[in-house]
Design a protein around this motif. Structure first.
Motif, PDB file in Angstrom:
ATOM      1  N   TRP A  85       0.826  -1.198   0.000  1.00 49.84           N
ATOM      2  CA  TRP A  85       0.000   0.000   0.000  1.00 49.84           C
ATOM      3  C   TRP A  85       0.859   1.245   0.000  1.00 49.84           C
ATOM      4  CZ3 TRP A  85      -4.887  -0.637  -1.089  1.00 49.84           C
ATOM      5  CH2 TRP A  85      -5.570  -1.782  -0.679  1.00 49.84           C
ATOM      6  N   ALA A 129      -0.053   4.556   0.911  1.00 47.12           N
ATOM      7  CA  ALA A 129      -1.153   5.313   1.502  1.00 47.12           C
ATOM      8  C   ALA A 129      -0.695   5.884   2.837  1.00 47.12           C
ATOM      9  CB  ALA A 129      -2.369   4.412   1.713  1.00 47.12           C
ATOM     10  N   LEU A 147      -8.908   0.947   2.705  1.00 51.49           N
ATOM     11  CA  LEU A 147      -8.039  -0.031   2.073  1.00 51.49           C
ATOM     12  C   LEU A 147      -8.849  -1.208   1.539  1.00 51.49           C
ATOM     13  CD1 LEU A 147      -5.037  -0.105   4.591  1.00 51.49           C
ATOM     14  CD2 LEU A 147      -5.325   1.314   2.555  1.00 51.49           C
ATOM     15  N   ARG A 200      -8.989  -2.382  -2.293  1.00 52.70           N
ATOM     16  CA  ARG A 200      -8.680  -3.772  -2.640  1.00 52.70           C
ATOM     17  C   ARG A 200      -9.835  -4.419  -3.398  1.00 52.70           C
ATOM     18  NH1 ARG A 200      -8.803  -8.523   1.662  1.00 52.70           N
ATOM     19  NH2 ARG A 200      -8.258 -10.303   0.364  1.00 52.70           N
ATOM     20  N   SER A 233     -11.266   6.380  -3.559  1.00 50.49           N
ATOM     21  CA  SER A 233     -10.063   5.824  -2.912  1.00 50.49           C
ATOM     22  C   SER A 233      -8.933   6.844  -2.890  1.00 50.49           C
ATOM     23  CB  SER A 233      -9.605   4.554  -3.644  1.00 50.49           C
ATOM     24  OG  SER A 233     -10.568   3.534  -3.553  1.00 50.49           O
ATOM     25  N   VAL A 254      -5.674   6.508  -0.937  1.00 49.29           N
ATOM     26  CA  VAL A 254      -4.684   5.540  -1.405  1.00 49.29           C
ATOM     27  C   VAL A 254      -4.009   6.116  -2.642  1.00 49.29           C
ATOM     28  CG1 VAL A 254      -4.305   3.206  -2.274  1.00 49.29           C
ATOM     29  CG2 VAL A 254      -6.047   3.617  -0.522  1.00 49.29           C
ATOM     30  N   PHE A 274      -1.215   1.043  -5.268  1.00 46.97           N
ATOM     31  CA  PHE A 274      -0.790  -0.217  -4.670  1.00 46.97           C
ATOM     32  C   PHE A 274      -0.475  -1.212  -5.767  1.00 46.97           C
ATOM     33  CE2 PHE A 274      -5.398  -1.124  -4.877  1.00 46.97           C
ATOM     34  CZ  PHE A 274      -5.458  -2.474  -5.201  1.00 46.97           C
ATOM     35  N   SER A 294       5.546  -4.589   2.997  1.00 45.69           N
ATOM     36  CA  SER A 294       4.991  -3.446   3.701  1.00 45.69           C
ATOM     37  C   SER A 294       5.903  -3.060   4.855  1.00 45.69           C
ATOM     38  CB  SER A 294       3.581  -3.764   4.217  1.00 45.69           C
ATOM     39  OG  SER A 294       3.622  -4.851   5.120  1.00 45.69           O
TER      40      SER A 294
END
Length: 363
Positions: A76, A78, A87, A91, A162, A165, A168, A211
């Motif tokens: 991610w 974000a 999230l 997704r 989103s 974000v 991703f 991550s």
């Protein structure tokens, strides 16, 4: 027959809890829980209420099982405190885009994935190795979306809901996906694309974490080195450059002023004091959150445009694709970087960009 996982996916896509969906649809919380776990199934009238509350066609909920993108494999980009429901929604949007990819892959010959497995090099070396493999040399990187697509990465846009974000990336089997926010400046979106490429290259095997602060630092350093190769920056930018020289130089690599400043500091072209001073002045001029007088033309998907050109030539309209996927035209449109699929007087509009080559349909 309703597929329980599709209710869950649609609910997550809208960023709703079970309780919130219960209020919207007028269906009890216990009933919704039973529907999502498959303990019981809703009646047709109840499906209609759930579909209306979630903004999905009723047919969506009776389709086959959908495997969500693997949560553990997503990198991610974000804010640290981005709510989990945001999230989850992004997704879920990515999962729907992956369904579109499956639909396209059955009908078109798409580029095969060509992302090297490099072991565990440092980000600078990894960026140089990828550039060499892809024949980029030390030249500025071209259109990043086109470049990724040409190497088999499936690139889609993130929906407007989103915005928290930035981007991703995730491997789905052997196929890499990147999802990009289309509201950020063009320069920052290019950096995001390179950042996610770094995750796919360096953290995509499943053996290393994709991550966390260290992985994010590595992906940032990869993106910096990939977009601004050391030899090019050292050859073009003077040591101790002034702000106006940085603003002029950033157009060479199509990056933000802040990104070039960071790269120059990393390459010892700016001292710590010079770096802080330039960052402060750039911030005062509005370059910390925006890119005044920056690039105007957003980098968008070449493959998606060509796919819809090919479909159009066969009499297949975007609305037909949305119907086959059991999503709305608006939902489909959020995946396509603004490719026009709106309807006018009951007829779909043709894709806006008619230039270039067209992918061949699979016979």
């Amino acid at each position: 027959m309703v597929t329980p996982t599709r209710i869950t996916l649609a609910r997550k896509r809208r960023g709703l809890t079970l309780a919130e969906l219960s209020d919207r649809a007028g269906v009890s919380l216990q009933s919704l829980s039973n529907y999502e776990t498959g303990r019981t199934g809703p009646r047709p009238t109840t499906v209609r209420r759930i579909a209306d509350a979630l903004g999905f066609p009723e047919g969506f909920f009776s389709g086959p099982e959908i495997d969500e993108l693997p949560a553990e494999g997503i990198s991610w980009r974000a804010r640290t405190k981005t709510p989990p429901r945001v999230l989850d929604s992004a997704r879920a949007a990515g999962t729907l885009a992956a369904q579109l990819y499956d639909w396209i892959d059955e009908r078109f010959r798409l580029p095969e994935p060509d992302l090297p497995s490099l072991g565990k090099p440092d980000p600078e070396t990894a960026a140089e190795m990828v550039r060499t493999r892809w024949g980029l040399g030390h030249a500025p990187a071209p259109n990043m979306v086109h470049l990724l697509e040409a190497r088999g990465v499936r690139v889609f846009s993130l929906p407007p809901d989103s915005l928290e974000v930035d981007a991703f990336a995730v491997w789905r089997g052997r196929v890499p996906f990147v999802f990009l926010n289309t509201v950020k400046t063009v320069e920052r979106s290019r950096f995001d694309a390179a950042h996610e490429l770094g995750h796919l290259i360096m953290h995509g095997s499943g053996e290393r974490s994709c991550s966390g602060p260290e992985a994010e630092r590595q992906a940032n350093d990869f993106a910096s080195a990939f977009l601004m190769p050391a030899s090019g920056v050292l050859g073009h930018m003077p040591a101790g450059a002034r702000v106006d020289q940085i603003l002029e130089g950033k157009s060479i690599w199509k990056v933000s002023a802040m990104a070039l400043t960071y790269r120059m500091h990393d390459l010892n072209l700016l001292s710590d004091w010079q770096y802080r001073s330039i960052c402060a002045e750039l911030s005062t001029r509005g370059y910390r959150t925006d890119e005044p007088q920056g690039l105007k033309k957003r980098e968008t998907s070449q493959i998606l445009t060509k796919v819809f050109q090919g479909l159009w030539s066969k009499g297949i309209r975007p609305g037909d694709v949305a119907d086959q996927l059991n999503v709305t035209a608006d939902e489909l449109g959020t995946m396509l970087f603004g490719l026009s699929i709106n309807t006018t007087h009951g007829h779909d509009a043709a894709p806006a960009d008619q230039a270039g080559w067209t992918l061949s349909l699979v016979r």
